[in-house]
Write a protein that holds these residues in place. Sequence first.
Motif, PDB file in Angstrom:
ATOM      1  N   ARG A  38       0.830  -1.208   0.000  1.00  0.00           N
ATOM      2  CA  ARG A  38       0.000   0.000   0.000  1.00  0.00           C
ATOM      3  C   ARG A  38       0.860   1.251   0.000  1.00  0.00           C
ATOM      4  O   ARG A  38       0.602   2.203  -0.730  1.00  0.00           O
ATOM      5  CB  ARG A  38      -0.927  -0.002   1.219  1.00  0.00           C
ATOM      6  CG  ARG A  38      -2.152  -0.850   1.046  1.00  0.00           C
ATOM      7  CD  ARG A  38      -3.199  -0.521   2.090  1.00  0.00           C
ATOM      8  NE  ARG A  38      -2.671  -0.390   3.428  1.00  0.00           N
ATOM      9  CZ  ARG A  38      -2.791  -1.303   4.393  1.00  0.00           C
ATOM     10  NH1 ARG A  38      -3.441  -2.413   4.159  1.00  0.00           N
ATOM     11  NH2 ARG A  38      -2.283  -1.087   5.586  1.00  0.00           N
ATOM     12  N   LEU A  39       1.910   1.258   0.830  1.00  0.00           N
ATOM     13  CA  LEU A  39       2.768   2.443   0.920  1.00  0.00           C
ATOM     14  C   LEU A  39       3.614   2.639  -0.331  1.00  0.00           C
ATOM     15  O   LEU A  39       3.957   3.767  -0.678  1.00  0.00           O
ATOM     16  CB  LEU A  39       3.641   2.369   2.161  1.00  0.00           C
ATOM     17  CG  LEU A  39       2.883   2.542   3.472  1.00  0.00           C
ATOM     18  CD1 LEU A  39       3.801   2.323   4.655  1.00  0.00           C
ATOM     19  CD2 LEU A  39       2.221   3.912   3.539  1.00  0.00           C
ATOM     20  N   ARG A  80       2.639   2.386  -3.282  1.00  0.00           N
ATOM     21  CA  ARG A  80       1.805   3.162  -4.200  1.00  0.00           C
ATOM     22  C   ARG A  80       1.609   4.602  -3.743  1.00  0.00           C
ATOM     23  O   ARG A  80       1.214   5.450  -4.531  1.00  0.00           O
ATOM     24  CB  ARG A  80       0.464   2.460  -4.385  1.00  0.00           C
ATOM     25  CG  ARG A  80       0.632   1.159  -5.123  1.00  0.00           C
ATOM     26  CD  ARG A  80      -0.680   0.548  -5.503  1.00  0.00           C
ATOM     27  NE  ARG A  80      -0.432  -0.454  -6.517  1.00  0.00           N
ATOM     28  CZ  ARG A  80      -0.647  -1.738  -6.361  1.00  0.00           C
ATOM     29  NH1 ARG A  80      -1.140  -2.189  -5.243  1.00  0.00           N
ATOM     30  NH2 ARG A  80      -0.394  -2.584  -7.330  1.00  0.00           N
ATOM     31  N   SER A  81       1.878   4.867  -2.477  1.00  0.00           N
ATOM     32  CA  SER A  81       1.733   6.225  -1.943  1.00  0.00           C
ATOM     33  C   SER A  81       3.055   6.984  -1.908  1.00  0.00           C
ATOM     34  O   SER A  81       3.075   8.162  -1.577  1.00  0.00           O
ATOM     35  CB  SER A  81       1.167   6.164  -0.518  1.00  0.00           C
ATOM     36  OG  SER A  81      -0.096   5.559  -0.521  1.00  0.00           O
ATOM     37  N   THR A  82       4.152   6.307  -2.227  1.00  0.00           N
ATOM     38  CA  THR A  82       5.481   6.922  -2.204  1.00  0.00           C
ATOM     39  C   THR A  82       5.829   7.412  -3.600  1.00  0.00           C
ATOM     40  O   THR A  82       5.621   6.701  -4.578  1.00  0.00           O
ATOM     41  CB  THR A  82       6.534   5.905  -1.715  1.00  0.00           C
ATOM     42  OG1 THR A  82       6.129   5.416  -0.440  1.00  0.00           O
ATOM     43  CG2 THR A  82       7.903   6.541  -1.599  1.00  0.00           C
ATOM     44  N   VAL A 138       5.507  11.517  -0.008  1.00  0.00           N
ATOM     45  CA  VAL A 138       4.352  10.670   0.256  1.00  0.00           C
ATOM     46  C   VAL A 138       3.100  11.409  -0.183  1.00  0.00           C
ATOM     47  O   VAL A 138       2.924  12.600   0.118  1.00  0.00           O
ATOM     48  CB  VAL A 138       4.259  10.323   1.760  1.00  0.00           C
ATOM     49  CG1 VAL A 138       2.993   9.547   2.072  1.00  0.00           C
ATOM     50  CG2 VAL A 138       5.480   9.537   2.197  1.00  0.00           C
ATOM     51  N   ILE A 139       2.227  10.709  -0.886  1.00  0.00           N
ATOM     52  CA  ILE A 139       0.931  11.283  -1.248  1.00  0.00           C
ATOM     53  C   ILE A 139       0.124  11.385   0.040  1.00  0.00           C
ATOM     54  O   ILE A 139      -0.190  10.382   0.674  1.00  0.00           O
ATOM     55  CB  ILE A 139       0.198  10.403  -2.279  1.00  0.00           C
ATOM     56  CG1 ILE A 139       1.032  10.268  -3.558  1.00  0.00           C
ATOM     57  CG2 ILE A 139      -1.186  10.979  -2.573  1.00  0.00           C
ATOM     58  CD1 ILE A 139       0.500   9.237  -4.537  1.00  0.00           C
ATOM     59  N   TRP A 140      -0.165  12.614   0.426  1.00  0.00           N
ATOM     60  CA  TRP A 140      -0.817  12.858   1.709  1.00  0.00           C
ATOM     61  C   TRP A 140      -2.334  12.913   1.590  1.00  0.00           C
ATOM     62  O   TRP A 140      -3.057  12.500   2.485  1.00  0.00           O
ATOM     63  CB  TRP A 140      -0.269  14.150   2.311  1.00  0.00           C
ATOM     64  CG  TRP A 140      -0.426  14.219   3.773  1.00  0.00           C
ATOM     65  CD1 TRP A 140      -1.246  15.073   4.474  1.00  0.00           C
ATOM     66  CD2 TRP A 140       0.239  13.427   4.760  1.00  0.00           C
ATOM     67  NE1 TRP A 140      -1.115  14.845   5.817  1.00  0.00           N
ATOM     68  CE2 TRP A 140      -0.203  13.834   6.020  1.00  0.00           C
ATOM     69  CE3 TRP A 140       1.180  12.401   4.686  1.00  0.00           C
ATOM     70  CZ2 TRP A 140       0.246  13.259   7.204  1.00  0.00           C
ATOM     71  CZ3 TRP A 140       1.639  11.833   5.865  1.00  0.00           C
ATOM     72  CH2 TRP A 140       1.165  12.263   7.106  1.00  0.00           C
ATOM     73  N   ALA A 187      -5.683  12.482  -1.416  1.00  0.00           N
ATOM     74  CA  ALA A 187      -6.041  11.945  -2.725  1.00  0.00           C
ATOM     75  C   ALA A 187      -6.181  13.015  -3.789  1.00  0.00           C
ATOM     76  O   ALA A 187      -6.169  12.714  -4.982  1.00  0.00           O
ATOM     77  CB  ALA A 187      -7.344  11.146  -2.617  1.00  0.00           C
ATOM     78  N   PRO A 214      -3.597   7.418  -4.529  1.00  0.00           N
ATOM     79  CA  PRO A 214      -3.547   6.496  -3.387  1.00  0.00           C
ATOM     80  C   PRO A 214      -2.837   7.127  -2.187  1.00  0.00           C
ATOM     81  O   PRO A 214      -1.648   6.917  -1.966  1.00  0.00           O
ATOM     82  CB  PRO A 214      -2.782   5.298  -3.942  1.00  0.00           C
ATOM     83  CG  PRO A 214      -1.884   5.886  -4.981  1.00  0.00           C
ATOM     84  CD  PRO A 214      -2.657   7.034  -5.588  1.00  0.00           C
ATOM     85  N   ALA A 215      -3.559   7.898  -1.407  1.00  0.00           N
ATOM     86  CA  ALA A 215      -2.966   8.599  -0.267  1.00  0.00           C
ATOM     87  C   ALA A 215      -2.624   7.631   0.861  1.00  0.00           C
ATOM     88  O   ALA A 215      -3.330   6.646   1.094  1.00  0.00           O
ATOM     89  CB  ALA A 215      -3.937   9.664   0.242  1.00  0.00           C
ATOM     90  N   ALA A 216      -1.532   7.930   1.547  1.00  0.00           N
ATOM     91  CA  ALA A 216      -1.141   7.146   2.715  1.00  0.00           C
ATOM     92  C   ALA A 216      -2.117   7.444   3.857  1.00  0.00           C
ATOM     93  O   ALA A 216      -2.718   8.511   3.908  1.00  0.00           O
ATOM     94  CB  ALA A 216       0.278   7.507   3.140  1.00  0.00           C
TER      95      ALA A 216
END
Length: 115
Positions: free
Chosen positions: A12-13, A15-17, A33-35, A37, A87-89
């Motif tokens: 999951r992470l 995809r958010s990195t 990091v995508i914070w 969406a 894909p936000a963390a």
Amino acid sequence: MAGRDFGEVAERLRRSTVQVSVGQSRPGSGSGVIWTADGVIITNAHVARTDRARVELWDGREFEAELTARDTRCDLASLRISERELPAATPGDSSALRPGELVLAVGNPLGFIER
């Protein structure tokens, strides 16, 4: 947390990195990091040292990013890209941690991307 749970969290992470680059030949690359969406990226202030950056997502898509905030004392910066449904963390609650609990830090400053 069982070992396979770490794999699920890592996937999951991943995809958010994102990879953050400043300049033409990618000097000063780092990760973020995508914070949210709707396009907010959190990175280090020492990485986002100009008003514009290039952000590469895990799937290879690239976007121009605009610096929206920088705090050099905390070494944090906020960028925004014009993309939605990212894909936000999911951040944890650090106030709920106890001594001895496991904490994961995620980053990809060297830009190794496995698709």
